[in-house]
Scaffold this active site. Structure first.
Site, PDB file in Angstrom:
ATOM      1  N   THR A  98       0.837  -1.169  -0.056  1.00 18.83           N
ATOM      2  CA  THR A  98      -0.073   0.043  -0.143  1.00 18.83           C
ATOM      3  C   THR A  98       0.905   1.273   0.060  1.00 18.83           C
ATOM      4  O   THR A  98       1.945   1.169   0.630  1.00 18.83           O
ATOM      5  CB  THR A  98      -0.921  -0.054   1.225  1.00 18.83           C
ATOM      6  OG1 THR A  98      -1.888  -1.196   1.108  1.00 18.83           O
ATOM      7  CG2 THR A  98      -1.729   1.238   1.583  1.00 18.83           C
ATOM      8  N   ARG A 113     -14.044  -7.704  -0.678  1.00 16.70           N
ATOM      9  CA  ARG A 113     -13.504  -7.153   0.464  1.00 16.70           C
ATOM     10  C   ARG A 113     -12.834  -5.829   0.523  1.00 16.70           C
ATOM     11  O   ARG A 113     -12.312  -5.279  -0.441  1.00 16.70           O
ATOM     12  CB  ARG A 113     -12.261  -8.012   0.781  1.00 16.70           C
ATOM     13  CG  ARG A 113     -11.436  -8.099   2.185  1.00 16.70           C
ATOM     14  CD  ARG A 113     -10.218  -7.289   2.094  1.00 16.70           C
ATOM     15  NE  ARG A 113      -9.285  -7.219   3.055  1.00 16.70           N
ATOM     16  CZ  ARG A 113      -8.240  -6.412   3.136  1.00 16.70           C
ATOM     17  NH1 ARG A 113      -7.878  -5.486   2.286  1.00 16.70           N
ATOM     18  NH2 ARG A 113      -7.436  -6.468   4.210  1.00 16.70           N
ATOM     19  N   VAL A 114     -13.052  -5.122   1.501  1.00 17.01           N
ATOM     20  CA  VAL A 114     -12.542  -3.690   1.762  1.00 17.01           C
ATOM     21  C   VAL A 114     -11.651  -3.846   2.848  1.00 17.01           C
ATOM     22  O   VAL A 114     -12.023  -4.179   3.804  1.00 17.01           O
ATOM     23  CB  VAL A 114     -13.713  -2.586   1.998  1.00 17.01           C
ATOM     24  CG1 VAL A 114     -13.302  -1.210   2.212  1.00 17.01           C
ATOM     25  CG2 VAL A 114     -14.505  -2.491   0.693  1.00 17.01           C
ATOM     26  N   GLY A 115     -10.582  -2.942   2.840  1.00 20.89           N
ATOM     27  CA  GLY A 115      -9.303  -2.888   3.889  1.00 20.89           C
ATOM     28  C   GLY A 115      -9.652  -1.790   4.674  1.00 20.89           C
ATOM     29  O   GLY A 115     -10.526  -0.881   4.757  1.00 20.89           O
ATOM     30  N   ASP A 116      -8.575  -1.375   5.223  1.00 26.25           N
ATOM     31  CA  ASP A 116      -8.422  -0.350   6.220  1.00 26.25           C
ATOM     32  C   ASP A 116      -8.342   0.993   5.331  1.00 26.25           C
ATOM     33  O   ASP A 116      -8.718   2.079   6.092  1.00 26.25           O
ATOM     34  CB  ASP A 116      -7.394  -0.469   7.501  1.00 26.25           C
ATOM     35  CG  ASP A 116      -6.220  -0.595   6.729  1.00 26.25           C
ATOM     36  OD1 ASP A 116      -6.030  -1.441   5.889  1.00 26.25           O
ATOM     37  OD2 ASP A 116      -5.316   0.143   7.354  1.00 26.25           O
ATOM     38  N   THR A 152      -0.452   1.146   6.911  1.00 18.72           N
ATOM     39  CA  THR A 152      -0.325  -0.118   5.955  1.00 18.72           C
ATOM     40  C   THR A 152      -0.083  -1.490   6.655  1.00 18.72           C
ATOM     41  O   THR A 152       0.692  -1.392   7.630  1.00 18.72           O
ATOM     42  CB  THR A 152       0.962   0.212   5.179  1.00 18.72           C
ATOM     43  OG1 THR A 152       1.188  -1.094   4.302  1.00 18.72           O
ATOM     44  CG2 THR A 152       2.212   0.322   5.819  1.00 18.72           C
ATOM     45  N   GLY A 153      -0.632  -2.325   6.324  1.00 20.01           N
ATOM     46  CA  GLY A 153      -0.644  -3.705   7.172  1.00 20.01           C
ATOM     47  C   GLY A 153      -1.733  -4.347   7.045  1.00 20.01           C
ATOM     48  O   GLY A 153      -2.559  -4.187   5.867  1.00 20.01           O
ATOM     49  N   GLY A 211      -5.064  -5.230   7.082  1.00 15.88           N
ATOM     50  CA  GLY A 211      -6.384  -4.165   7.208  1.00 15.88           C
ATOM     51  C   GLY A 211      -7.166  -4.691   8.312  1.00 15.88           C
ATOM     52  O   GLY A 211      -7.889  -3.717   9.152  1.00 15.88           O
TER      53      GLY A 211
END
Ligand code: ASP
Length: 345
Positions: free
Chosen positions: A213, A241-244, A264-265, A267
């Site tokens: 990211t 899927r949606v991340g952070d 970043t990581g 999520g």
């Protein structure tokens, strides 16, 4: 006696003098901090050519942001321009070079937040917007909403005049091969149960522990902060899927009174810990320093089993870049244009 004491006095005097001067000498004012993802980034696994390519891309991104700030542009302009450079580079997991979902698609997320106005914009699950960060900004500036997803977000971006591309634009062989490896490991896991309980619960595997990211936080001449994050998410993620990254307060946040943050990581852990806002809240309510608040937030993510890092910048120009992985692509630029790019611990 005299022979030993005198040099000691001299030494103490000099040491005290240096100590008194050091805050002046060491105090650097940073105007931008960026990341290009955290993960198992080890020198041992890196070729000199690859490392150079990353260093050059990060330097180019910082230069772009710095030029914008120097020209008197807003922190939001600087963040957007900087992230464009990284989105357009196939090296990072954002824009071109985004990772693939289990179904072999590139579904991207991005967000921006303005520290002065507390306005924010985000897009999620987009597949045809060349620079998702600009779509996030358009949502913030041209709609009355904060977040738009999928087809609607794409239609909106098109109407806003943003560059649209066919989904194939985002393909890179490297990421495709990464998906094939992840799928292989995934099915092995299903049979042999090699995955951790947590990763099975999440339904997402992070076997090679690599995130790419991109994010940027900038401080402009008017003293305003802005933050932005753009990502392809995680390799082999499920459709939808949606991340952070696009979740305001989880992966992206900015407030002039506290800090601008981009994470970043893994999520899911950042969402569940509301990491970016948590840092801001620690600073706002507990009056914690940027360093302490960011360190506490990453520690919490780590304790829960998540990995990754983040970048943060406050209004005084202090930066923090903690991570609990082996490395994180990151860089800073000071108000004098001094650029520093770091990769490993
Ligand atoms: N945080 C991103 C996500 O979970 C992944 C990354 O940082 O690379 O979508």
């Amino acid at each position: 006696m005299n022979i030993t004491i005198q040099p000691l006095i001299k030494f103490t005097f000099l040491a005290l003098l240096l100590l008194a001067m050091s805050p002046v000498v060491a105090q650097k004012k940073y105007v931008m901090v960026i990341h290009g993802g955290a993960g198992t980034i080890l020198k041992a696994n890196m070729t000199p050519a690859k490392e150079l390519a990353y260093r050059e891309a990060l330097t180019q991104a910082l230069k772009t942001g710095y030029e914008a700030l120097k020209a008197g542009k807003s922190s939001m302009d600087a963040v957007e321009a900087t992230i464009h450079v990284m989105e357009d580079s196939p090296l990072f997991n954002a824009g071109k070079g985004a990772v693939f979902t289990h179904d072999g698609k590139n579904e991207m997320d991005a967000a921006v937040m303005d520290g002065k106005t507390q306005m924010a914009g985000a897009v999620a699950g987009v597949t045809t917007i060349r620079n998702p960060i600009s779509a996030a900004r358009a949502v913030m500036e041209k709609s009355e909403h904060v977040m738009m997803v999928g087809k609607g977000a794409e239609l909106f971006a098109k109407e806003a005049g943003l560059k649209m591309v066919p989904p194939s634009y985002f393909y890179t062989k490297d990421r495709w091969d990464g998906l094939q490896r992840a799928i292989k490991e995934d099915s092995a896991k299903a049979v042999l149960d090699h995955g951790s309980k947590k990763s099975m619960l999440m339904g997402v595997q992070n076997k090679d522990n690599k995130f790419g990211t991109v994010g940027a936080v900038a401080l402009d001449q008017a003293g305003n902060l802005a933050a932005g994050t753009s990502t392809g998410g995680m390799t082999n993620k499920k459709y939808g899927r949606v991340g952070d990254a696009p979740i305001i307060g989880a992966g992206t946040y900015a407030n002039n009174e506290t800090a601008g943050i981009s994470a970043t990581g893994w999520g899911e852990f950042y969402i569940r810990n509301v990491v970016a806002y948590d840092i801001s809240a620690m600073m706002e309510y507990k009056k914690m320093s940027l360093q302490d608040a960011t360190a506490a937030a990453i520690e919490k993510v780590g304790k829960m089993g998540g990995d990754g890092g983040l970048i943060a910048l406050d209004r005084a120009g202090n930066v923090a870049m903690p991570f609990n992985t082996a490395g994180m692509y990151r860089g800073t630029v000071t108000e004098n244009g001094e650029i520093e790019v770091l990769i490993y611990k």
